[in-house]
Design a protein around this motif. Structure first.
Motif, mmCIF file in Angstrom:
data_model
loop_
_atom_site.group_PDB
_atom_site.id
_atom_site.type_symbol
_atom_site.label_atom_id
_atom_site.label_comp_id
_atom_site.label_asym_id
_atom_site.label_seq_id
_atom_site.Cartn_x
_atom_site.Cartn_y
_atom_site.Cartn_z
ATOM 1 N N THR A 6 120.213 40.504 23.633
ATOM 2 C CA THR A 6 119.717 41.111 24.855
ATOM 3 C C THR A 6 120.899 41.586 25.688
ATOM 4 O O THR A 6 122.004 41.069 25.591
ATOM 5 C CB THR A 6 118.892 40.100 25.670
ATOM 6 N N HIS A 7 120.645 42.577 26.526
ATOM 7 C CA HIS A 7 121.722 43.173 27.301
ATOM 8 C C HIS A 7 122.376 42.197 28.281
ATOM 9 O O HIS A 7 123.480 42.425 28.755
ATOM 10 C CB HIS A 7 121.190 44.379 28.076
ATOM 11 N N ASP A 133 112.739 52.678 19.880
ATOM 12 C CA ASP A 133 113.376 51.447 19.391
ATOM 13 C C ASP A 133 114.846 51.400 19.769
ATOM 14 O O ASP A 133 115.377 50.338 20.116
ATOM 15 C CB ASP A 133 113.244 51.349 17.868
ATOM 16 N N LEU A 134 115.504 52.560 19.710
ATOM 17 C CA LEU A 134 116.932 52.602 20.017
ATOM 18 C C LEU A 134 117.185 52.265 21.479
ATOM 19 O O LEU A 134 118.167 51.589 21.808
ATOM 20 C CB LEU A 134 117.494 53.980 19.673
ATOM 21 N N TRP A 135 116.313 52.739 22.370
ATOM 22 C CA TRP A 135 116.462 52.399 23.792
ATOM 23 C C TRP A 135 116.504 50.888 23.993
ATOM 24 O O TRP A 135 117.216 50.373 24.863
ATOM 25 C CB TRP A 135 115.314 52.975 24.608
ATOM 26 N N LYS A 136 115.733 50.159 23.181
ATOM 27 C CA LYS A 136 115.648 48.707 23.327
ATOM 28 C C LYS A 136 116.856 47.990 22.719
ATOM 29 O O LYS A 136 117.149 46.855 23.087
ATOM 30 C CB LYS A 136 114.368 48.193 22.658
ATOM 31 N N VAL A 141 126.044 54.817 26.607
ATOM 32 C CA VAL A 141 127.194 55.193 27.420
ATOM 33 C C VAL A 141 127.328 56.708 27.299
ATOM 34 O O VAL A 141 127.586 57.228 26.222
ATOM 35 C CB VAL A 141 128.484 54.504 26.935
ATOM 36 N N VAL A 142 127.134 57.407 28.398
ATOM 37 C CA VAL A 142 127.108 58.867 28.381
ATOM 38 C C VAL A 142 128.378 59.391 29.032
ATOM 39 O O VAL A 142 128.644 59.145 30.211
ATOM 40 C CB VAL A 142 125.872 59.404 29.126
ATOM 41 N N ALA A 159 115.398 52.159 30.546
ATOM 42 C CA ALA A 159 116.606 52.533 29.806
ATOM 43 C C ALA A 159 117.855 52.015 30.510
ATOM 44 O O ALA A 159 117.946 52.042 31.738
ATOM 45 C CB ALA A 159 116.678 54.045 29.668
ATOM 46 N N GLU A 160 118.800 51.533 29.712
ATOM 47 C CA GLU A 160 120.088 51.112 30.248
ATOM 48 C C GLU A 160 121.108 52.171 29.890
ATOM 49 O O GLU A 160 121.468 52.334 28.713
ATOM 50 C CB GLU A 160 120.486 49.745 29.678
ATOM 51 N N VAL A 161 121.562 52.891 30.900
ATOM 52 C CA VAL A 161 122.482 54.007 30.686
ATOM 53 C C VAL A 161 123.646 53.880 31.663
ATOM 54 O O VAL A 161 123.444 53.657 32.860
ATOM 55 C CB VAL A 161 121.783 55.365 30.894
ATOM 56 N N ILE A 162 124.846 53.997 31.138
ATOM 57 C CA ILE A 162 126.059 53.980 31.955
ATOM 58 C C ILE A 162 126.738 55.335 31.806
ATOM 59 O O ILE A 162 126.960 55.804 30.689
ATOM 60 C CB ILE A 162 127.014 52.862 31.512
ATOM 61 N N PHE A 163 127.062 55.972 32.910
ATOM 62 C CA PHE A 163 127.731 57.271 32.882
ATOM 63 C C PHE A 163 129.231 57.070 33.105
ATOM 64 O O PHE A 163 129.640 56.341 34.010
ATOM 65 C CB PHE A 163 127.147 58.197 33.945
ATOM 66 N N VAL A 164 130.007 57.710 32.263
ATOM 67 C CA VAL A 164 131.467 57.591 32.320
ATOM 68 C C VAL A 164 132.065 58.985 32.463
ATOM 69 O O VAL A 164 131.753 59.891 31.678
ATOM 70 C CB VAL A 164 132.020 56.910 31.045
#
Length: 206
Positions: A6-7, A133-136, A141-142, A159-164
């Motif tokens: 888990t995240h 499924d991939l979202w889970k 990291v974008v 969705a868990e998304v981190i922008f870099v």
């Protein structure tokens, strides 16, 4: 065999996964991996060249053994990076959801996977195989890319998304291939060992 987590599991190794055609790999790929490694304090970044990229089927993608070899040459001097051949070794079309599972299985410890993509790819994620499924499974990291805006993309609520952000590097695999076809130099677009390999193998020539 590794196990995804888990995240919120703080004890897990933080592994960046960077899949792609890498036809050829170039400095923008490496810079994106470097920025993600630093920003998220990852344990390592794994480059995974696609075996048979399903969205590029029939487009004349270079043979996978060449793309794998160039990726290894490009990353060999940086101990933050590792290259996995799991997608090249697997038969059939390459899907990111399978890539993540295969890379996680290479570890004998808990792994928290971070899937690194460009902002241009973020705009096409809704077309990916088993994207729900991939979202889970991963934190995305974008990394910013010129001409693409994160504001144009509607993301799932969970969705868990981190922008870099990274310095703008105006280079692409398409440009590298075109220059190789035209006999123009590739120096400072991709690492020197890759430049030498392309020349030695006479890749991308008409």
């Amino acid at each position: 065999m590794g196990t995804s987590v888990t995240h919120s599991d703080a004890s897990a190794s933080k592994i960046g996964i960077m899949g792609g055609t890498f036809d050829p790999i170039h400095f923008a790929h490496l810079a994106a991996a470097s920025e993600a490694f630093d920003e998220l304090q990852l344990d390592e970044v794994v480059f995974v060249p696609a075996g048979d990229p399903w969205q590029k089927s029939g487009t004349g993608v270079l043979a996978s053994e060449h793309r794998l070899a160039m990726t290894r040459l490009a990353t060999q001097e940086d101990d933050r990076f590792r290259v996995s051949g799991v997608d090249v070794q697997r038969r059939g079309a390459t899907y990111a959801v399978d890539t993540v599972a295969a890379v996680v299985a290479e570890y004998d410890r808990l792994v928290r996977p971070y899937f690194i993509i460009g902002a241009d790819t973020l705009e096409r994620l809704h077309t990916w195989h088993r994207i729900e499924d991939l979202w889970k499974q991963v934190t995305f990291v974008v990394v910013n890319r010129p001409g693409h805006s994160r504001k144009r993309v509607k993301l799932p609520e969970d969705a868990e998304v981190i922008f870099v952000d990274m310095p703008g590097i105006e280079v692409s695999s398409t440009v590298c291939r075109m220059r190789a076809q035209q006999g123009k130099p590739l120096h400072y677009l991709t690492p020197s060992p890759v430049v030498a390999y392309i020349a030695q193998q006479r890749l991308y020539r008409r």
